[in-house]
Design a protein around this motif. Sequence first.
Motif, PDB file in Angstrom:
ATOM      1  N   LEU A 291       0.747  -1.279  -0.002  1.00 18.74           N
ATOM      2  CA  LEU A 291      -0.166   0.091   0.122  1.00 18.74           C
ATOM      3  C   LEU A 291       0.838   1.381   0.014  1.00 18.74           C
ATOM      4  CD1 LEU A 291      -3.058  -0.945   2.469  1.00 18.74           C
ATOM      5  CD2 LEU A 291      -2.900  -0.957  -0.254  1.00 18.74           C
ATOM      6  N   ALA A 292       2.022   1.112   0.623  1.00 22.23           N
ATOM      7  CA  ALA A 292       2.894   2.441   0.520  1.00 22.23           C
ATOM      8  C   ALA A 292       3.313   2.780  -0.998  1.00 22.23           C
ATOM      9  CB  ALA A 292       4.114   2.084   1.624  1.00 22.23           C
ATOM     10  N   THR A 293       3.481   1.669  -1.948  1.00 19.18           N
ATOM     11  CA  THR A 293       3.997   1.594  -3.205  1.00 19.18           C
ATOM     12  C   THR A 293       2.600   2.246  -3.935  1.00 19.18           C
ATOM     13  OG1 THR A 293       5.520   0.006  -2.882  1.00 19.18           O
ATOM     14  CG2 THR A 293       4.640   0.616  -5.037  1.00 19.18           C
ATOM     15  N   SER A 294       1.454   1.673  -3.551  1.00 15.20           N
ATOM     16  CA  SER A 294       0.317   2.032  -4.209  1.00 15.20           C
ATOM     17  C   SER A 294       0.043   3.794  -4.083  1.00 15.20           C
ATOM     18  CB  SER A 294      -0.938   1.345  -3.500  1.00 15.20           C
ATOM     19  OG  SER A 294      -0.582  -0.001  -3.581  1.00 15.20           O
ATOM     20  N   MET A 295       0.259   4.065  -2.808  1.00 20.36           N
ATOM     21  CA  MET A 295      -0.110   5.520  -2.433  1.00 20.36           C
ATOM     22  C   MET A 295       1.045   6.502  -3.526  1.00 20.36           C
ATOM     23  SD  MET A 295      -0.903   5.636   1.529  1.00 20.36           S
ATOM     24  CE  MET A 295      -2.267   4.612   2.136  1.00 20.36           C
ATOM     25  N   MET A 296       2.198   5.951  -3.534  1.00 20.43           N
ATOM     26  CA  MET A 296       3.117   6.864  -4.218  1.00 20.43           C
ATOM     27  C   MET A 296       2.752   6.830  -5.820  1.00 20.43           C
ATOM     28  SD  MET A 296       4.983   7.700  -1.884  1.00 20.43           S
ATOM     29  CE  MET A 296       5.512   8.969  -2.851  1.00 20.43           C
ATOM     30  N   VAL A 297       1.950   5.725  -6.104  1.00 24.27           N
ATOM     31  CA  VAL A 297       1.467   5.740  -7.546  1.00 24.27           C
ATOM     32  C   VAL A 297       0.137   6.658  -7.692  1.00 24.27           C
ATOM     33  CG1 VAL A 297       0.180   4.396  -9.234  1.00 24.27           C
ATOM     34  CG2 VAL A 297       2.322   3.665  -8.274  1.00 24.27           C
ATOM     35  N   MET A 298      -0.533   6.421  -6.597  1.00 24.15           N
ATOM     36  CA  MET A 298      -2.232   7.137  -6.697  1.00 24.15           C
ATOM     37  C   MET A 298      -1.934   8.615  -6.500  1.00 24.15           C
ATOM     38  SD  MET A 298      -3.618   4.262  -4.192  1.00 24.15           S
ATOM     39  CE  MET A 298      -5.275   4.542  -4.348  1.00 24.15           C
ATOM     40  N   GLY A 299      -1.238   9.131  -5.497  1.00 25.17           N
ATOM     41  CA  GLY A 299      -1.045  10.573  -5.011  1.00 25.17           C
ATOM     42  C   GLY A 299      -1.562  10.783  -3.867  1.00 25.17           C
ATOM     43  N   PRO A 300      -1.633  12.080  -3.218  1.00 27.63           N
ATOM     44  CA  PRO A 300      -2.447  12.141  -1.964  1.00 27.63           C
ATOM     45  C   PRO A 300      -3.760  12.067  -1.775  1.00 27.63           C
ATOM     46  CG  PRO A 300      -1.696  14.299  -2.917  1.00 27.63           C
ATOM     47  CD  PRO A 300      -0.815  13.136  -3.816  1.00 27.63           C
ATOM     48  N   ASP A 301      -4.654  12.578  -2.781  1.00 26.40           N
ATOM     49  CA  ASP A 301      -6.241  12.457  -2.778  1.00 26.40           C
ATOM     50  C   ASP A 301      -6.586  10.938  -2.760  1.00 26.40           C
ATOM     51  OD1 ASP A 301      -6.130  15.070  -2.676  1.00 26.40           O
ATOM     52  OD2 ASP A 301      -6.549  15.595  -4.904  1.00 26.40           O
ATOM     53  N   SER A 302      -5.934  10.155  -3.640  1.00 16.61           N
ATOM     54  CA  SER A 302      -6.438   8.725  -3.573  1.00 16.61           C
ATOM     55  C   SER A 302      -6.047   7.917  -2.381  1.00 16.61           C
ATOM     56  CB  SER A 302      -5.911   8.073  -5.167  1.00 16.61           C
ATOM     57  OG  SER A 302      -6.837   8.670  -6.245  1.00 16.61           O
ATOM     58  N   ALA A 303      -4.918   8.559  -1.817  1.00 20.67           N
ATOM     59  CA  ALA A 303      -4.334   7.924  -0.565  1.00 20.67           C
ATOM     60  C   ALA A 303      -5.321   8.127   0.405  1.00 20.67           C
ATOM     61  CB  ALA A 303      -3.029   8.474  -0.459  1.00 20.67           C
ATOM     62  N   ARG A 304      -5.872   9.300   0.658  1.00 25.24           N
ATOM     63  CA  ARG A 304      -6.764   9.630   1.567  1.00 25.24           C
ATOM     64  C   ARG A 304      -8.034   8.866   1.284  1.00 25.24           C
ATOM     65  NH1 ARG A 304      -4.927  14.951   0.252  1.00 25.24           N
ATOM     66  NH2 ARG A 304      -4.221  16.106   2.244  1.00 25.24           N
ATOM     67  N   ALA A 305      -8.483   8.613   0.151  1.00 19.57           N
ATOM     68  CA  ALA A 305      -9.762   7.648   0.039  1.00 19.57           C
ATOM     69  C   ALA A 305      -9.512   6.389   0.120  1.00 19.57           C
ATOM     70  CB  ALA A 305     -10.152   7.840  -1.493  1.00 19.57           C
ATOM     71  N   LEU A 306      -8.261   5.746  -0.116  1.00 17.70           N
ATOM     72  CA  LEU A 306      -7.916   4.482   0.354  1.00 17.70           C
ATOM     73  C   LEU A 306      -7.880   4.198   1.827  1.00 17.70           C
ATOM     74  CD1 LEU A 306      -6.930   1.515  -0.938  1.00 17.70           C
ATOM     75  CD2 LEU A 306      -4.651   2.482  -0.323  1.00 17.70           C
ATOM     76  N   VAL A 307      -7.470   4.833   2.669  1.00 20.69           N
ATOM     77  CA  VAL A 307      -7.620   4.976   4.110  1.00 20.69           C
ATOM     78  C   VAL A 307      -8.772   4.959   4.514  1.00 20.69           C
ATOM     79  CG1 VAL A 307      -6.728   5.945   6.315  1.00 20.69           C
ATOM     80  CG2 VAL A 307      -5.189   5.733   4.169  1.00 20.69           C
ATOM     81  N   SER A 308      -9.682   5.929   3.939  1.00 17.99           N
ATOM     82  CA  SER A 308     -10.984   5.879   4.333  1.00 17.99           C
ATOM     83  C   SER A 308     -11.875   4.598   4.242  1.00 17.99           C
ATOM     84  CB  SER A 308     -11.795   7.042   3.672  1.00 17.99           C
ATOM     85  OG  SER A 308     -11.257   8.371   4.038  1.00 17.99           O
ATOM     86  N   ALA A 309     -11.517   3.889   3.143  1.00 22.59           N
ATOM     87  CA  ALA A 309     -12.047   2.585   2.680  1.00 22.59           C
ATOM     88  C   ALA A 309     -11.638   1.402   3.404  1.00 22.59           C
ATOM     89  CB  ALA A 309     -12.137   2.480   1.179  1.00 22.59           C
ATOM     90  N   HIS A 310     -10.406   1.622   3.901  1.00 21.57           N
ATOM     91  CA  HIS A 310      -9.913   0.316   4.985  1.00 21.57           C
ATOM     92  C   HIS A 310      -9.614   0.831   6.344  1.00 21.57           C
ATOM     93  CE1 HIS A 310      -9.924  -2.080   1.228  1.00 21.57           C
ATOM     94  NE2 HIS A 310      -9.726  -1.202   0.712  1.00 21.57           N
ATOM     95  N   PRO A 311     -10.433   0.833   7.325  1.00 18.83           N
ATOM     96  CA  PRO A 311     -10.019   1.400   8.545  1.00 18.83           C
ATOM     97  C   PRO A 311      -9.097   0.675   9.264  1.00 18.83           C
ATOM     98  CG  PRO A 311     -12.012   0.282   8.606  1.00 18.83           C
ATOM     99  CD  PRO A 311     -11.940   0.378   7.267  1.00 18.83           C
TER     100      PRO A 311
END
Length: 332
Positions: A291-311
Amino acid sequence: MKKWHYPFLAFLIIGSYLILTENRTPKAQSPQYMHSEGLVFGTRYTATYLYTSDLTAEIEATLARVDSALSMFNPQSTISRVNGASEIQVTDTMFLKVYRRAMEISDWTHGAFDITVAPAVNAWGFGFKHAENIGQNVLDSLREITGYWKITEKDGTITKSDSRIMLDCSAIAKGFGSDMVAGLMRSRNIGNFMIEIGGEIVVAGRNPNGKDWNIGISKPVDDSLSVSGELQTVIPVTDIAMATSGNYRNFYVREGRKYAHTIDPHTCMPVSHSLLSATVFAPDCATADALATSMMVMGPDSARALVSAHPEISAFLILDGGNGNLETVRLP
Protein backbone atom coordinates in the motif's frame (compact mmCIF):
# COMPACT_ATOMS: atom_id res chain seq x y z
CA MET A 1 34.84 -49.73 59.59
CA LYS A 2 32.72 -48.65 62.54
CA LYS A 3 28.96 -48.60 62.14
CA TRP A 4 28.66 -44.83 62.61
CA HIS A 5 30.92 -44.37 59.58
CA TYR A 6 28.30 -45.78 57.20
CA PRO A 7 25.75 -42.93 57.42
CA PHE A 8 28.57 -40.39 57.09
CA LEU A 9 29.94 -42.18 54.00
CA ALA A 10 26.47 -42.33 52.44
CA PHE A 11 26.05 -38.60 53.07
CA LEU A 12 29.34 -37.88 51.27
CA ILE A 13 28.39 -40.03 48.28
CA ILE A 14 24.94 -38.50 47.90
CA GLY A 15 26.28 -34.98 48.34
CA SER A 16 29.03 -35.52 45.75
CA TYR A 17 26.48 -36.93 43.28
CA LEU A 18 24.17 -33.96 43.69
CA ILE A 19 27.05 -31.50 43.18
CA LEU A 20 28.24 -33.28 40.03
CA THR A 21 24.71 -33.51 38.65
CA GLU A 22 24.12 -29.80 39.22
CA ASN A 23 27.36 -28.92 37.44
CA ARG A 24 26.50 -31.10 34.44
CA THR A 25 22.93 -29.80 34.06
CA PRO A 26 22.86 -26.65 31.88
CA LYS A 27 21.22 -23.74 33.62
CA ALA A 28 18.43 -21.97 31.81
CA GLN A 29 19.69 -18.71 30.35
CA SER A 30 17.80 -15.61 31.33
CA PRO A 31 16.09 -13.83 28.41
CA GLN A 32 18.03 -10.88 27.04
CA TYR A 33 17.77 -8.70 23.97
CA MET A 34 19.51 -10.39 21.05
CA HIS A 35 20.49 -8.74 17.78
CA SER A 36 20.76 -10.36 14.36
CA GLU A 37 21.60 -8.68 11.06
CA GLY A 38 22.71 -9.52 7.56
CA LEU A 39 21.98 -9.13 3.85
CA VAL A 40 18.84 -10.25 2.04
CA PHE A 41 16.91 -9.16 -1.07
CA GLY A 42 19.72 -6.75 -1.99
CA THR A 43 19.36 -4.85 1.29
CA ARG A 44 20.00 -5.29 5.02
CA TYR A 45 17.84 -6.92 7.63
CA THR A 46 18.02 -6.37 11.37
CA ALA A 47 16.20 -8.15 14.17
CA THR A 48 16.16 -7.26 17.86
CA TYR A 49 14.31 -9.65 20.18
CA LEU A 50 14.04 -10.67 23.84
CA TYR A 51 14.95 -14.34 24.02
CA THR A 52 17.21 -16.88 25.65
CA SER A 53 19.36 -17.65 22.59
CA ASP A 54 20.51 -16.28 19.24
CA LEU A 55 18.11 -17.00 16.35
CA THR A 56 20.24 -15.73 13.47
CA ALA A 57 20.43 -19.15 11.76
CA GLU A 58 16.65 -19.64 11.95
CA ILE A 59 15.99 -16.08 10.73
CA GLU A 60 18.23 -16.50 7.71
CA ALA A 61 16.72 -19.91 6.91
CA THR A 62 13.28 -18.28 6.92
CA LEU A 63 14.46 -15.47 4.64
CA ALA A 64 16.12 -17.99 2.32
CA ARG A 65 12.72 -19.63 1.79
CA VAL A 66 11.21 -16.25 0.93
CA ASP A 67 14.05 -15.62 -1.52
CA SER A 68 13.50 -19.00 -3.18
CA ALA A 69 9.86 -18.05 -3.73
CA LEU A 70 10.04 -14.39 -4.73
CA SER A 71 13.50 -13.36 -5.93
CA MET A 72 13.73 -12.39 -9.60
CA PHE A 73 17.51 -12.58 -9.27
CA ASN A 74 17.41 -16.27 -8.34
CA PRO A 75 16.94 -18.25 -11.59
CA GLN A 76 15.67 -21.22 -9.57
CA SER A 77 13.04 -19.25 -7.66
CA THR A 78 9.35 -19.86 -8.13
CA ILE A 79 8.76 -16.39 -9.56
CA SER A 80 11.55 -16.90 -12.10
CA ARG A 81 9.92 -20.14 -13.25
CA VAL A 82 6.54 -18.37 -13.51
CA ASN A 83 8.11 -15.59 -15.57
CA GLY A 84 9.53 -18.16 -17.96
CA ALA A 85 6.21 -19.85 -18.76
CA SER A 86 2.82 -18.98 -20.23
CA GLU A 87 1.11 -21.43 -17.88
CA ILE A 88 2.55 -23.24 -14.89
CA GLN A 89 1.36 -25.27 -11.93
CA VAL A 90 2.77 -23.82 -8.72
CA THR A 91 3.00 -25.78 -5.46
CA ASP A 92 5.00 -23.18 -3.54
CA THR A 93 2.51 -22.10 -0.87
CA MET A 94 4.61 -19.09 0.10
CA PHE A 95 4.58 -17.75 -3.47
CA LEU A 96 0.85 -18.39 -3.83
CA LYS A 97 0.12 -16.56 -0.58
CA VAL A 98 1.98 -13.47 -1.77
CA TYR A 99 0.52 -13.68 -5.29
CA ARG A 100 -3.05 -13.86 -3.99
CA ARG A 101 -2.50 -11.01 -1.58
CA ALA A 102 -0.99 -8.93 -4.38
CA MET A 103 -4.09 -9.53 -6.50
CA GLU A 104 -6.34 -8.43 -3.63
CA ILE A 105 -4.39 -5.22 -3.14
CA SER A 106 -4.47 -4.58 -6.89
CA ASP A 107 -8.26 -4.69 -6.65
CA TRP A 108 -8.24 -2.38 -3.61
CA THR A 109 -6.10 0.17 -5.42
CA HIS A 110 -7.69 -0.17 -8.87
CA GLY A 111 -4.37 -1.29 -10.32
CA ALA A 112 -2.09 1.27 -8.67
CA PHE A 113 -0.37 -1.77 -7.18
CA ASP A 114 0.42 -4.21 -9.98
CA ILE A 115 3.05 -6.95 -9.95
CA THR A 116 3.05 -7.08 -13.76
CA VAL A 117 4.80 -3.68 -13.95
CA ALA A 118 8.24 -5.33 -14.22
CA PRO A 119 8.71 -4.81 -18.00
CA ALA A 120 8.01 -1.08 -17.64
CA VAL A 121 10.40 -0.76 -14.69
CA ASN A 122 13.09 -2.57 -16.65
CA ALA A 123 12.48 -0.46 -19.77
CA TRP A 124 13.04 2.80 -17.90
CA GLY A 125 16.07 1.39 -16.09
CA PHE A 126 17.44 2.22 -12.66
CA GLY A 127 17.67 5.97 -12.30
CA PHE A 128 15.88 6.24 -15.69
CA LYS A 129 19.09 5.53 -17.57
CA HIS A 130 17.05 4.38 -20.59
CA ALA A 131 14.60 7.30 -20.47
CA GLU A 132 15.63 8.76 -23.83
CA ASN A 133 14.67 5.47 -25.50
CA ILE A 134 11.08 5.63 -24.24
CA GLY A 135 8.78 6.90 -26.98
CA GLN A 136 5.09 6.36 -27.67
CA ASN A 137 5.70 3.10 -29.53
CA VAL A 138 7.62 1.69 -26.57
CA LEU A 139 4.93 2.80 -24.13
CA ASP A 140 2.20 1.20 -26.27
CA SER A 141 4.17 -2.05 -26.34
CA LEU A 142 4.67 -2.00 -22.56
CA ARG A 143 0.98 -1.43 -21.91
CA GLU A 144 0.15 -4.54 -23.92
CA ILE A 145 1.92 -6.69 -21.33
CA THR A 146 1.08 -4.72 -18.17
CA GLY A 147 -2.10 -5.29 -16.19
CA TYR A 148 -2.77 -7.63 -13.27
CA TRP A 149 -6.04 -8.78 -14.88
CA LYS A 150 -4.00 -10.36 -17.68
CA ILE A 151 -2.91 -13.18 -15.37
CA THR A 152 -5.15 -15.68 -13.61
CA GLU A 153 -4.67 -18.35 -10.96
CA LYS A 154 -6.85 -21.33 -10.19
CA ASP A 155 -5.88 -24.12 -7.80
CA GLY A 156 -2.24 -23.14 -8.15
CA THR A 157 -2.17 -22.95 -11.94
CA ILE A 158 -1.05 -19.52 -13.13
CA THR A 159 -1.95 -18.53 -16.68
CA LYS A 160 -0.72 -15.44 -18.52
CA SER A 161 -2.53 -13.99 -21.50
CA ASP A 162 0.87 -13.13 -23.05
CA SER A 163 4.09 -15.05 -22.42
CA ARG A 164 6.00 -11.74 -22.22
CA ILE A 165 4.20 -10.75 -19.03
CA MET A 166 6.60 -10.73 -16.09
CA LEU A 167 5.86 -10.61 -12.38
CA ASP A 168 7.84 -8.50 -9.93
CA CYS A 169 7.06 -8.84 -6.22
CA SER A 170 9.77 -6.45 -5.02
CA ALA A 171 7.13 -4.01 -3.69
CA ILE A 172 5.70 -6.65 -1.35
CA ALA A 173 8.51 -9.18 -0.78
CA LYS A 174 10.45 -7.27 1.87
CA GLY A 175 7.28 -6.68 3.86
CA PHE A 176 6.35 -10.34 3.53
CA GLY A 177 9.84 -11.34 4.66
CA SER A 178 9.44 -9.19 7.77
CA ASP A 179 6.09 -10.92 8.43
CA MET A 180 7.71 -14.34 8.13
CA VAL A 181 10.45 -13.47 10.62
CA ALA A 182 7.82 -12.03 12.95
CA GLY A 183 5.98 -15.35 12.63
CA LEU A 184 9.15 -17.15 13.68
CA MET A 185 9.36 -14.92 16.76
CA ARG A 186 5.75 -15.57 17.71
CA SER A 187 6.25 -19.33 17.27
CA ARG A 188 8.90 -19.08 20.01
CA ASN A 189 6.51 -17.10 22.22
CA ILE A 190 8.68 -14.01 21.86
CA GLY A 191 6.56 -10.99 22.72
CA ASN A 192 9.14 -8.19 22.37
CA PHE A 193 10.83 -7.74 19.00
CA MET A 194 11.52 -5.46 16.05
CA ILE A 195 12.14 -6.79 12.54
CA GLU A 196 13.28 -4.56 9.67
CA ILE A 197 14.09 -5.44 6.08
CA GLY A 198 15.06 -2.41 4.04
CA GLY A 199 12.68 -0.14 5.94
CA GLU A 200 9.76 -2.59 6.13
CA ILE A 201 9.14 -3.13 9.83
CA VAL A 202 7.19 -5.30 12.27
CA VAL A 203 7.27 -4.47 15.98
CA ALA A 204 5.77 -6.07 19.07
CA GLY A 205 5.94 -5.42 22.79
CA ARG A 206 8.62 -3.13 24.16
CA ASN A 207 12.15 -2.11 23.27
CA PRO A 208 15.18 -2.74 25.53
CA ASN A 209 14.29 0.41 27.47
CA GLY A 210 10.84 -0.92 28.27
CA LYS A 211 9.10 1.56 25.98
CA ASP A 212 7.43 1.52 22.56
CA TRP A 213 9.77 1.15 19.60
CA ASN A 214 10.82 4.51 18.11
CA ILE A 215 10.79 4.45 14.32
CA GLY A 216 12.26 7.32 12.31
CA ILE A 217 10.75 8.51 9.03
CA SER A 218 13.29 10.06 6.70
CA LYS A 219 12.92 13.64 5.61
CA PRO A 220 12.24 13.63 1.85
CA VAL A 221 15.18 15.55 0.43
CA ASP A 222 16.99 15.07 -2.89
CA ASP A 223 19.58 12.68 -1.48
CA SER A 224 20.33 10.01 -4.07
CA LEU A 225 23.07 8.44 -1.93
CA SER A 226 20.90 8.31 1.23
CA VAL A 227 23.69 9.87 3.29
CA SER A 228 21.94 12.79 4.99
CA GLY A 229 20.09 10.64 7.53
CA GLU A 230 17.81 13.57 8.36
CA LEU A 231 14.50 12.56 9.92
CA GLN A 232 11.14 14.19 9.35
CA THR A 233 9.70 12.67 12.52
CA VAL A 234 10.07 9.81 14.99
CA ILE A 235 6.97 7.76 15.78
CA PRO A 236 6.65 5.46 18.83
CA VAL A 237 4.82 2.25 17.84
CA THR A 238 4.12 -1.25 19.07
CA ASP A 239 2.25 -4.35 17.89
CA ILE A 240 1.99 -3.16 14.29
CA ALA A 241 3.64 -3.35 10.88
CA MET A 242 4.76 -0.36 8.84
CA ALA A 243 6.43 0.42 5.52
CA THR A 244 7.61 3.58 3.80
CA SER A 245 7.90 4.36 0.11
CA GLY A 246 9.39 7.60 -1.22
CA ASN A 247 9.61 9.44 -4.51
CA TYR A 248 12.42 11.84 -3.73
CA ARG A 249 15.76 10.06 -4.15
CA ASN A 250 15.51 9.04 -7.80
CA PHE A 251 13.75 11.27 -10.30
CA TYR A 252 13.74 12.10 -13.97
CA VAL A 253 13.25 15.53 -15.56
CA ARG A 254 11.53 15.83 -18.96
CA GLU A 255 10.60 19.18 -20.50
CA GLY A 256 11.21 20.90 -17.17
CA ARG A 257 8.93 18.58 -15.20
CA LYS A 258 10.21 16.27 -12.45
CA TYR A 259 9.01 12.65 -12.53
CA ALA A 260 9.47 10.28 -9.60
CA HIS A 261 11.07 6.84 -9.77
CA THR A 262 7.72 5.11 -9.18
CA ILE A 263 6.16 3.76 -12.38
CA ASP A 264 2.39 4.03 -12.82
CA PRO A 265 1.18 0.65 -14.15
CA HIS A 266 -1.69 2.34 -16.01
CA THR A 267 0.53 4.57 -18.12
CA CYS A 268 3.91 2.79 -17.79
CA MET A 269 5.27 6.27 -17.10
CA PRO A 270 6.92 7.71 -13.98
CA VAL A 271 4.41 9.49 -11.75
CA SER A 272 4.41 13.24 -11.18
CA HIS A 273 2.52 14.65 -8.19
CA SER A 274 3.10 16.30 -4.82
CA LEU A 275 3.32 13.17 -2.68
CA LEU A 276 6.97 12.63 -1.69
CA SER A 277 6.71 9.90 0.94
CA ALA A 278 4.05 7.54 2.26
CA THR A 279 4.32 5.51 5.45
CA VAL A 280 1.57 2.95 5.94
CA PHE A 281 0.64 1.21 9.21
CA ALA A 282 -1.20 -2.10 8.88
CA PRO A 283 -1.77 -5.39 10.70
CA ASP A 284 0.82 -7.10 8.46
CA CYS A 285 3.90 -5.79 6.69
CA ALA A 286 3.19 -7.24 3.24
CA THR A 287 0.03 -5.12 3.13
CA ALA A 288 1.83 -2.05 4.46
CA ASP A 289 4.61 -2.51 1.88
CA ALA A 290 2.25 -2.87 -1.07
CA LEU A 291 0.00 0.00 0.00
CA ALA A 292 2.91 2.39 0.55
CA THR A 293 3.95 1.76 -3.05
CA SER A 294 0.33 2.11 -4.18
CA MET A 295 0.01 5.51 -2.55
CA MET A 296 3.12 6.75 -4.33
CA VAL A 297 1.40 5.83 -7.60
CA MET A 298 -2.01 7.21 -6.62
CA GLY A 299 -1.06 10.55 -5.14
CA PRO A 300 -2.42 12.20 -1.98
CA ASP A 301 -6.12 12.47 -2.82
CA SER A 302 -6.54 8.81 -3.72
CA ALA A 303 -4.38 7.84 -0.73
CA ARG A 304 -6.87 9.58 1.54
CA ALA A 305 -9.75 7.72 -0.10
CA LEU A 306 -7.91 4.40 0.29
CA VAL A 307 -7.42 4.88 4.04
CA SER A 308 -11.06 5.91 4.43
CA ALA A 309 -12.15 2.69 2.74
CA HIS A 310 -9.92 0.48 4.93
CA PRO A 311 -10.12 1.45 8.61
CA GLU A 312 -7.56 -1.21 9.57
CA ILE A 313 -4.79 0.90 8.02
CA SER A 314 -3.44 4.39 8.68
CA ALA A 315 -0.79 6.51 7.00
CA PHE A 316 1.66 9.37 7.41
CA LEU A 317 2.17 11.38 4.21
CA ILE A 318 4.81 13.97 3.37
CA LEU A 319 3.94 16.32 0.50
CA ASP A 320 5.74 18.96 -1.48
CA GLY A 321 4.12 22.18 -0.30
CA GLY A 322 5.93 24.32 -2.86
CA ASN A 323 8.81 26.77 -2.46
CA GLY A 324 10.86 24.09 -0.71
CA ASN A 325 8.28 23.59 2.03
CA LEU A 326 7.07 20.20 3.25
CA GLU A 327 3.59 19.36 4.46
CA THR A 328 2.73 16.35 6.61
CA VAL A 329 -0.64 14.61 6.76
CA ARG A 330 -1.79 11.88 9.15
CA LEU A 331 -4.55 9.59 7.92
CA PRO A 332 -7.15 9.08 9.16
